[in-house]
Design a protein around this motif. Structure first.
Motif, PDB file in Angstrom:
ATOM      1  N   THR A 247      17.435  86.667  -1.941  1.00 48.03           N
ATOM      2  CA  THR A 247      16.424  87.716  -2.028  1.00 48.03           C
ATOM      3  C   THR A 247      15.408  87.531  -0.911  1.00 48.03           C
ATOM      4  O   THR A 247      15.161  86.402  -0.449  1.00 48.03           O
ATOM      5  CB  THR A 247      15.699  87.701  -3.393  1.00 48.03           C
TER       6      THR A 247
ATOM      7  N   ASP B 196      18.529  94.836   9.817  1.00 50.44           N
ATOM      8  CA  ASP B 196      18.359  95.469   8.510  1.00 50.44           C
ATOM      9  C   ASP B 196      19.209  94.798   7.436  1.00 50.44           C
ATOM     10  O   ASP B 196      19.794  95.449   6.587  1.00 50.44           O
ATOM     11  CB  ASP B 196      18.644  96.979   8.567  1.00 50.44           C
TER      12      ASP B 196
ATOM     13  N   LEU C 213      13.671  92.962   5.494  1.00 47.02           N
ATOM     14  CA  LEU C 213      14.965  92.835   6.153  1.00 47.02           C
ATOM     15  C   LEU C 213      14.777  92.274   7.560  1.00 47.02           C
ATOM     16  O   LEU C 213      13.686  92.378   8.137  1.00 47.02           O
ATOM     17  CB  LEU C 213      15.662  94.197   6.222  1.00 47.02           C
TER      18      LEU C 213
ATOM     19  N   TYR D 291      14.679  92.861  -1.639  1.00 46.64           N
ATOM     20  CA  TYR D 291      16.067  93.164  -1.313  1.00 46.64           C
ATOM     21  C   TYR D 291      16.910  91.993  -1.778  1.00 46.64           C
ATOM     22  O   TYR D 291      16.418  90.865  -1.883  1.00 46.64           O
ATOM     23  CB  TYR D 291      16.252  93.330   0.199  1.00 46.64           C
ATOM     24  N   GLU D 292      18.193  92.238  -2.021  1.00 43.01           N
ATOM     25  CA  GLU D 292      19.071  91.151  -2.404  1.00 43.01           C
ATOM     26  C   GLU D 292      20.495  91.422  -1.962  1.00 43.01           C
ATOM     27  O   GLU D 292      20.909  92.581  -1.825  1.00 43.01           O
ATOM     28  CB  GLU D 292      19.044  90.909  -3.912  1.00 43.01           C
TER      29      GLU D 292
ATOM     30  N   VAL E 127      19.343  91.267   4.629  1.00 45.88           N
ATOM     31  CA  VAL E 127      18.691  90.112   4.002  1.00 45.88           C
ATOM     32  C   VAL E 127      19.221  88.858   4.687  1.00 45.88           C
ATOM     33  O   VAL E 127      18.479  88.014   5.168  1.00 45.88           O
ATOM     34  CB  VAL E 127      18.976  90.069   2.487  1.00 45.88           C
TER      35      VAL E 127
END
Length: 132
Positions: free
Chosen positions: A42, A50, A46, A6-7, A52
């Motif tokens: 990144t 939820d 999470l 994720y980012e 980052v």
């Protein structure tokens, strides 16, 4: 096998000055750049919300840096704090990483990616853990 990442990220611009010692003009004289500072975090997982990392926190940290550097001499701030003679985009990006890590605080398993653009085509970067 790559599990994916994720980012989140944000960007700001700031005009600041510096001098490249030993270089001919204009680099060897005090001159400005309209820097674009891109930051990205990144993380494979999470958090409990939820996220980052909270984008407001990230954006506020970057705003604090750009407010501090607006129309400033990077040699007097970044150069002094890093003890470097020349504030290159590489030195600037590593310094920015350290400052943002302190402002955002540790985020387990997160990596902070920093890019400092000195013009629309050229940049330097640094990445490393966000705290931990």
């Amino acid at each position: 096998m790559n599990k994916g990442m994720y980012e989140v990220g944000t960007s700001r611009e700031v005009r600041a000055y510096h001098t490249m010692p030993g270089m001919p003009p204009p680099e060897g004289e005090r001159h400005s750049h309209d820097y674009r500072l891109d930051i990205r975090v990144t993380r494979a997982r999470l958090d409990e919300r939820d996220m980052v990392v909270d984008l407001d926190v990230l954006n506020d940290a970057l705003r604090g840096v750009t407010d501090r550097l607006h129309e400033a001499d990077l040699d007097e701030i970044v150069g002094r704090e890093t003890t470097k003679d020349a504030v290159t985009v590489e030195v600037f990006s590593q310094w920015l990483h350290a400052v943002l890590t302190g402002a955002v605080g540790p985020v387990a398993g997160a990596t902070l990616h920093v890019r400092v653009w000195e013009d629309p085509r050229m940049y330097g970067g640094y990445e490393g853990p966000l705290g931990d």
